[in-house]
Design a protein around this motif. Structure first.
Motif, PDB file in Angstrom:
ATOM      1  N   TRP A  19       0.854  -1.191   0.000  1.00  0.00           N
ATOM      2  CA  TRP A  19       0.000   0.000   0.000  1.00  0.00           C
ATOM      3  C   TRP A  19       0.884   1.233   0.000  1.00  0.00           C
ATOM      4  O   TRP A  19       1.763   1.372   0.834  1.00  0.00           O
ATOM      5  N   ASP A  20       0.633   2.126  -0.926  1.00  0.00           N
ATOM      6  CA  ASP A  20       1.518   3.277  -1.067  1.00  0.00           C
ATOM      7  C   ASP A  20       0.786   4.590  -0.821  1.00  0.00           C
ATOM      8  O   ASP A  20      -0.204   4.639  -0.104  1.00  0.00           O
ATOM      9  N   TRP A  21       1.273   5.658  -1.430  1.00  0.00           N
ATOM     10  CA  TRP A  21       0.753   7.011  -1.188  1.00  0.00           C
ATOM     11  C   TRP A  21      -0.737   7.127  -1.494  1.00  0.00           C
ATOM     12  O   TRP A  21      -1.433   7.937  -0.894  1.00  0.00           O
ATOM     13  N   ALA A  24      -2.475   6.147   1.599  1.00  0.00           N
ATOM     14  CA  ALA A  24      -2.241   7.158   2.635  1.00  0.00           C
ATOM     15  C   ALA A  24      -3.098   8.399   2.383  1.00  0.00           C
ATOM     16  O   ALA A  24      -3.685   8.963   3.312  1.00  0.00           O
ATOM     17  N   ILE A  25      -3.203   8.798   1.119  1.00  0.00           N
ATOM     18  CA  ILE A  25      -4.042   9.963   0.783  1.00  0.00           C
ATOM     19  C   ILE A  25      -5.499   9.677   1.108  1.00  0.00           C
ATOM     20  O   ILE A  25      -6.210  10.512   1.671  1.00  0.00           O
ATOM     21  N   TYR A  26      -5.936   8.453   0.786  1.00  0.00           N
ATOM     22  CA  TYR A  26      -7.327   8.093   1.099  1.00  0.00           C
ATOM     23  C   TYR A  26      -7.582   8.173   2.608  1.00  0.00           C
ATOM     24  O   TYR A  26      -8.596   8.721   3.052  1.00  0.00           O
ATOM     25  N   LEU A  27      -6.649   7.613   3.387  1.00  0.00           N
ATOM     26  CA  LEU A  27      -6.822   7.618   4.834  1.00  0.00           C
ATOM     27  C   LEU A  27      -6.851   9.050   5.368  1.00  0.00           C
ATOM     28  O   LEU A  27      -7.624   9.375   6.270  1.00  0.00           O
ATOM     29  N   PHE A  28      -6.010   9.916   4.804  1.00  0.00           N
ATOM     30  CA  PHE A  28      -5.977  11.316   5.243  1.00  0.00           C
ATOM     31  C   PHE A  28      -7.285  12.022   4.883  1.00  0.00           C
ATOM     32  O   PHE A  28      -7.920  12.662   5.729  1.00  0.00           O
ATOM     33  N   LEU A  29      -7.708  11.870   3.631  1.00  0.00           N
ATOM     34  CA  LEU A  29      -8.928  12.556   3.189  1.00  0.00           C
ATOM     35  C   LEU A  29     -10.176  11.968   3.854  1.00  0.00           C
ATOM     36  O   LEU A  29     -11.125  12.682   4.159  1.00  0.00           O
ATOM     37  N   PHE A  74     -11.477   7.951  -4.818  1.00  0.00           N
ATOM     38  CA  PHE A  74     -10.905   7.857  -6.157  1.00  0.00           C
ATOM     39  C   PHE A  74      -9.457   7.346  -6.073  1.00  0.00           C
ATOM     40  O   PHE A  74      -9.048   6.473  -6.845  1.00  0.00           O
ATOM     41  N   PHE A  75      -8.707   7.870  -5.091  1.00  0.00           N
ATOM     42  CA  PHE A  75      -7.321   7.408  -4.911  1.00  0.00           C
ATOM     43  C   PHE A  75      -7.299   5.940  -4.485  1.00  0.00           C
ATOM     44  O   PHE A  75      -6.438   5.176  -4.910  1.00  0.00           O
ATOM     45  N   LEU A  76      -8.256   5.556  -3.654  1.00  0.00           N
ATOM     46  CA  LEU A  76      -8.329   4.156  -3.217  1.00  0.00           C
ATOM     47  C   LEU A  76      -8.631   3.256  -4.414  1.00  0.00           C
ATOM     48  O   LEU A  76      -8.058   2.173  -4.562  1.00  0.00           O
ATOM     49  N   TRP A  77      -9.512   3.729  -5.256  1.00  0.00           N
ATOM     50  CA  TRP A  77      -9.856   2.970  -6.462  1.00  0.00           C
ATOM     51  C   TRP A  77      -8.638   2.862  -7.384  1.00  0.00           C
ATOM     52  O   TRP A  77      -8.395   1.811  -7.989  1.00  0.00           O
ATOM     53  N   LEU A 312       2.713   6.424   9.256  1.00  0.00           N
ATOM     54  CA  LEU A 312       2.218   5.169   9.826  1.00  0.00           C
ATOM     55  C   LEU A 312       1.875   4.141   8.745  1.00  0.00           C
ATOM     56  O   LEU A 312       2.105   2.948   8.931  1.00  0.00           O
ATOM     57  N   VAL A 313       1.347   4.608   7.620  1.00  0.00           N
ATOM     58  CA  VAL A 313       1.034   3.658   6.539  1.00  0.00           C
ATOM     59  C   VAL A 313       2.321   3.004   6.026  1.00  0.00           C
ATOM     60  O   VAL A 313       2.394   1.786   5.860  1.00  0.00           O
ATOM     61  N   TYR A 314       3.351   3.810   5.820  1.00  0.00           N
ATOM     62  CA  TYR A 314       4.592   3.264   5.278  1.00  0.00           C
ATOM     63  C   TYR A 314       5.367   2.467   6.319  1.00  0.00           C
ATOM     64  O   TYR A 314       5.832   1.357   6.050  1.00  0.00           O
TER      65      TYR A 314
END
Lengths: 326, 185
Positions: A19-21, A24-29, A74-77, A312-314
């Motif tokens: 799992w990459d950026w 992480a963006i999805y989790l943040f948003l 959308f990022f998760l997709w 934390l994701v990385y």
């Protein structure tokens, strides 16, 4: 010990970065969107609110929440290896799978967010809506604004905390495998939500209310982060090793070491700036310096929240049950 | 219904890697990925060195995190106790890859689905043993049915002290390792 391995996956050894950026963006948003739901609803429901909703706060926040969640999804997709198979999430419900809960929770949350956004629209904005169905729906929802706001408080917390629950269930990744991680993501989501409220709100009274609230949320976030590390430090060898990247300034782990330093600077700095503003001279209007303090500190909170998620994701994927511990 | 498991007798492994190669050929594993691996761990300082060879693969756990986390039911338990992947149902969310404490899974980049050791399901259906077991020159890998008390694997596990990897993680793995005893002077 010298270790050589024949037959390993570039993807899964020595560390997985599955799992990459995008995630992480999805989790943040997702966390931010949940924070906006809860914070905008709190703003409407709080007894100390002065004047009608439209005059003290922005209708843009409830509209922003579903938009940000959509961008996050959308990022998760984008992260799915088989994007066209995405519909399969909704062909079944797996009660043991947090991934499955997430897919369904989003489906339940979206209507709640959107109906609240419609109900909170001021008349001058509603007048500009061309689509009669949307306009009628907004008119129909307006009387239920208080009830929808209460729902949004609960569902915002649910959305924000879910992002942490998902990661905390991974027994294979010791860094994530902590019951306090969901609370960290909740505090982080709520504090970023309050930060955006401060940036977007027009009246000084609203800005000041959320500035005060944000101080407590950031303190909570920092306390939980410290407790997460302490919990791991007192845990088994795998949990102890999991937090080491954050405290080791060597070449390989320097980004994590740096992330803790930056978090340790931006969040306390934000607290200090907010404190200065809250305890400053009372004026009716926002002074230029006050606006600078509040906006800058809110941006620092957003930066801190994003770093918490990314780090934390990385780092979670660096952790695992190593080969010497079997 | 059988309940399949594998025993690894590390004292019989010579590190020839035939298992790794036969697995890749049998299952058409992409060049950059592996379903089984062999660890060579050398300890001590020259000339007093000891080597441990350890074959690793999917443990087909009873309480498999990959099966629990899978949102679509693509990763599932078969009646024979093995963990298998229904490729048609896989969306490639990679949660199973992240959730495996044994790092046994990978994503097939060409097709996008998650993949791993299947105990050579296609060979079992024909009554054959998995490719790695069939090819093992030292007889280090033993495969069989735990529900049959007379199977080779059941007898070996009854007569020998054995362990599983990362027992504390609690996934109930079904790949067993025979314990080796200290050599005395």
């Amino acid at each position: 010990m010298e270790l050589s391995i024949t037959g390993t996956n570039a993807l899964t050894y020595p560390v997985i970065h599955v799992w990459d950026w995008r995630v992480a963006i999805y989790l943040f948003l997702g966390g931010l969107s949940g924070g906006l739901m809860t914070m905008s609803a709190i703003n409407y429901l709080r007894p100390s609110r002065k004047g009608p909703l439209q005059s003290v706060c922005c209708w843009q926040i409830p509209v922003l929440a579903p938009i940000l969640l959509t961008i996050g999804l959308f990022f998760l997709w984008l992260d799915l290896e088989r994007k066209l198979h995405g519909y399969l999430f909704y062909m079944t419900f797996k009660p043991l799978s947090p991934m499955s809960w997430g897919a369904w929770i989003v489906l339940i949350i979206f209507p709640v967010m959107i109906l609240y956004a419609l109900a909170a629209l001021p008349d001058e904005v509603k007048g500009g809506i061309k689509n009669s169905f949307v306009k009628n729906l907004a008119d129909a929802m307006a009387p239920h604004l208080a009830f929808l706001a209460k729902l949004n408080v609960v569902f915002g917390i649910l959305l924000s905390i879910y992002t942490g629950i998902l990661l905390s269930t991974f027994v294979a990744r010791p860094l994530w495998n902590s019951a306090i991680l969901p609370l960290l993501f909740l505090a982080s989501g709520m504090s970023t939500g309050a930060a955006v409220m401060i940036i977007v709100a027009k009246s000084k009274e609203v800005k000041l209310f959320f500035t005060k609230l944000d101080i407590w949320l950031i303190l909570g976030e920092l306390l939980i982060l410290a407790l997460l590390f302490y919990g791991h430090y007192t845990g088994d060898a795998a949990h102890q090793a999991a937090i080491m990247p954050f405290f080791n300034s060597s070449h390989e782990t320097f980004p994590y070491f740096l992330s803790i330093i930056v978090i340790g600077i931006v969040l306390p700095l934000a607290i200090v700036m907010k404190f200065l503003e809250v305890t400053g001279k009372r004026t009716e209007e926002v002074t230029g310096f006050g606006l600078f303090l509040m906006t800058t500190s809110a941006i620092l909170v957003l930066i801190g929240g994003a770093i918490v998620r990314f780090a934390l994701v990385y780092a979670g994927q660096l952790s695992g049950y190593g080969y010497t511990m079997m | 219904m059988p309940r399949y498991a594998m025993v690894i007798d590390q004292s019989r492994c010579i590190g020839c890697m035939a298992c790794v190669v036969s697995c890749k050929r049998e299952n058409d594993v992409p060049p950059e990925h592996y379903r089984t691996r062999v660890l060579e761990m050398v300890q001590g300082s020259f000339p007093d060195l000891t080597t441990e060879m350890r074959s690793e693969l999917c443990n087909h756990c009873d309480n498999a995190p990959c099966v629990n986390i899978c949102p679509t039911g693509a990763s599932h338990h078969e009646e024979d106790g093995t963990v298998q992947i229904n490729r048609k149902k896989c969306v490639g969310c990679k949660a199973c890859v992240t959730s495996c404490p044994y790092n046994a899974r990978y994503i097939n980049e060409e097709h996008g689905y998650a993949d791993k050791c299947s105990f050579c399901q296609q060979r079992l259906a024909e009554g054959k043993k998995p490719a790695c077991v069939a090819t093992c020159v030292g007889g280090s890998r033993i495969f069989g049915d735990l529900d049959d008390p007379q199977s080779e694997i059941s007898i070996i596990l009854r007569k020998n002290s054995h362990r599983v990897l990362n027992k504390a993680v609690g996934t109930g793995p079904n790949v067993y390792y025979i314990n080796q005893y200290p050599k005395r002077a």
